[in-house]
Design a protein around this motif. Structure first.
Motif, mmCIF file in Angstrom:
data_model
loop_
_atom_site.group_PDB
_atom_site.id
_atom_site.type_symbol
_atom_site.label_atom_id
_atom_site.label_comp_id
_atom_site.label_asym_id
_atom_site.label_seq_id
_atom_site.Cartn_x
_atom_site.Cartn_y
_atom_site.Cartn_z
ATOM 1 N N ALA A 165 2.116 0.167 -0.043
ATOM 2 C CA ALA A 165 1.255 1.359 -0.025
ATOM 3 C C ALA A 165 0.033 0.757 0.204
ATOM 4 O O ALA A 165 -0.683 1.711 0.685
ATOM 5 N N LEU A 166 -0.395 -0.266 -0.200
ATOM 6 C CA LEU A 166 -1.699 -0.891 0.178
ATOM 7 C C LEU A 166 -2.051 -0.935 1.626
ATOM 8 O O LEU A 166 -2.927 -0.848 2.098
ATOM 9 N N ARG A 167 -0.969 -1.774 2.159
ATOM 10 C CA ARG A 167 -0.969 -2.047 3.529
ATOM 11 C C ARG A 167 -1.352 -0.815 4.420
ATOM 12 O O ARG A 167 -1.739 -0.738 5.420
ATOM 13 N N GLU A 168 -0.510 0.355 3.977
ATOM 14 C CA GLU A 168 -0.573 1.707 4.527
ATOM 15 C C GLU A 168 -1.851 2.173 4.454
ATOM 16 O O GLU A 168 -2.658 2.704 5.370
ATOM 17 N N ARG A 169 -2.550 1.819 3.381
ATOM 18 C CA ARG A 169 -3.931 2.366 3.077
ATOM 19 C C ARG A 169 -4.998 1.773 4.212
ATOM 20 O O ARG A 169 -5.965 2.328 4.563
ATOM 21 N N VAL A 170 -4.621 0.350 4.469
ATOM 22 C CA VAL A 170 -5.674 -0.479 5.201
ATOM 23 C C VAL A 170 -5.377 0.320 6.742
ATOM 24 O O VAL A 170 -6.459 0.537 7.529
ATOM 25 N N ALA A 171 -4.109 0.530 7.263
ATOM 26 C CA ALA A 171 -4.071 1.228 8.392
ATOM 27 C C ALA A 171 -4.618 2.559 8.563
ATOM 28 O O ALA A 171 -5.121 2.841 9.443
ATOM 29 N N HIS A 172 -4.580 3.146 7.400
ATOM 30 C CA HIS A 172 -4.978 4.561 7.457
ATOM 31 C C HIS A 172 -6.740 4.639 7.597
ATOM 32 O O HIS A 172 -7.167 5.310 8.389
ATOM 33 N N HIS A 173 -7.218 3.594 6.837
ATOM 34 C CA HIS A 173 -8.743 3.577 6.833
ATOM 35 C C HIS A 173 -9.262 3.073 8.421
ATOM 36 O O HIS A 173 -10.322 3.547 8.946
ATOM 37 N N MET A 174 -8.520 2.292 9.055
ATOM 38 C CA MET A 174 -8.686 1.755 10.203
ATOM 39 C C MET A 174 -8.648 3.176 11.123
ATOM 40 O O MET A 174 -9.359 2.917 12.298
#
Ligand code: GLN
Length: 380
Positions: free
Chosen positions: A41-50
């Motif tokens: 879920a955290l790694r997905e948030r990184v992708a989301h914000h990028m």
């Protein structure tokens, strides 16, 4: 020719041993890094914000949402109120925070007290600022601090004491009596503290982490440094932070702005989201790592290593004196070459290494990795 600013310092042991592990095809239990990823879920948030436009410079002190979440976390865990606007800075890794804090305090000729075995970034940071470290050696197996020796080492030039709990590489934790003794030795003196707490969430056997943020009188003179790399199994992200009272933070920022200016933006947004949505991750990190420690100890119960259980961090010391009289650097190299398991020798963290035969293993690994490594170590 350039004149060496750090005479006698070679390449850091973590790089040396990880390279040796790679060259030898060994299981790498040396440099401290997990062999698994952090929460999806955290790694997905990184992708989301990028993907959603958070790709330009962050503010000097860090994304406000992250600073607020850090403030909420230290209030929750340590009952400490900090102003997210003026008392916290997010940095590219804890290492930079350590350098900035030391640089903010140490002027040429100043003295800094460190406890050996000391993490290898402290002394060079002091040296580069023209300061001098005074070393207090701690000894296997309990690595207890001799507070009388600390008292005797303080001079009019002492500006800073660097402490580290949970302690890398020994896996020891500070107790209340250490806090009380620290308070007594610095009373009435103009001494600052740097508290390296990057393993704050990895404590075992129900022992609490004694952050200096719990003690307002001590926090008033302290730079507390922590890291998200350890907490989120993402040491390569290089995101850490420093908490300090406003006047100290002002000096810290003066330096930070000219070293890195700011820290990776999308990661900061992602970590802020995750801290808000999933605080149980850091609250349960000790419970996540304790079974790994226990598995590693159990697997090696019949080995020739002496292994007093680590009380915190993801490191376990091993006394190999029943196996060999080699110096630990040689033993660690031979272990890597012949037994295909890499470890960190402890002597490199001492100014004056005592007679002890100890290496450090990192158990932040899949259980299968630990099983395979233990099988090899049992051949010793
Ligand atoms: N903190 C890690 C360790 O102790 C190493 C970090 C680094 O390689 N700079 O193993």
């Amino acid at each position: 020719m350039l004149r060496n600013k750090l005479p006698g310092k070679g390449t850091t042991i973590f790089t040396v041993m990880s390279k040796m592990a790679q060259d030898e095809g060994a299981i790498n239990l040396s440099q401290g890094l997990p062999d698994f990823d952090g929460p999806q879920a955290l790694r997905e948030r990184v992708a989301h914000h990028m993907a959603h436009g958070h790709n330009q410079y962050a503010p000097l002190a860090g994304v406000m949402g992250l600073r607020q979440q850090i403030a909420a976390k230290v209030l929750d865990l340590y009952g400490c109120h900090i102003d997210p606007d003026s008392e916290v800075t997010v940095t590219p890794g804890a290492t930079e925070a350590i350098f900035c804090a030391i640089t903010a305090v140490v002027h040429p000729g100043d003295e800094v007290i460190v406890f050996d075995p000391a993490y290898d970034t402290y002394e060079p940071s002091v040296t580069l600022n023209g300061g001098r470290t005074r070393h207090i050696a701690l000894h296997y197996p309990d690595f207890a601090i001799d507070w009388q020796q600390v008292k005797d080492s303080i001079t009019d030039r002492t500006r800073l004491i660097i402490l580290n709990t949970p302690h890398n590489p020994t896996g020891t934790l500070w107790g209340e009596q250490d806090i009380q003794q620290l308070r007594e030795v610095i009373a009435g003196r103009d001494i600052h503290l740097l508290s390296d707490e990057v393993y704050e969430h990895i404590c075992f056997d129900d022992r609490p982490h004694l952050s200096l943020l719990r003690y307002p009188d001590l926090a008033a003179r302290t730079f507390v440094i922590s890291s998200f790399g350890k907490t989120y199994h993402a040491t390569g992200w290089r995101v850490g932070y420093c908490i300090a009272p406003h006047p100290l933070m002002e000096e810290f920022l003066r330096i930070h702005q000219f070293i890195n200016f700011s820290t990776n933006t999308p990661l900061q947004y992602a970590i802020a989201d995750f801290l808000r949505d999933c605080p149980q991750h850091h609250r349960e990190l000790g419970a996540f790592y304790q079974p790994k420690r226990d598995l590693f100890l159990e697997l090696l119960k019949k080995s020739k290593f002496g292994m007093p259980p680590s009380r915190g961090t993801y490191f376990q010391l091993a006394d190999y004196s029943a196996v060999s009289t080699e110096p630990d650097t040689e033993f660690a190299a031979r272990l890597t070459r012949e037994y295909k398991v890499a470890a960190i020798p402890i002597s490199v963290f001492y100014l004056d290494p005592p007679q002890q035969q100890i290496v450090r293993f990192c158990f932040a690994k899949h259980d299968d990795t630990l099983r395979e490594a233990a099988e090899r170590l049992l051949r010793l």
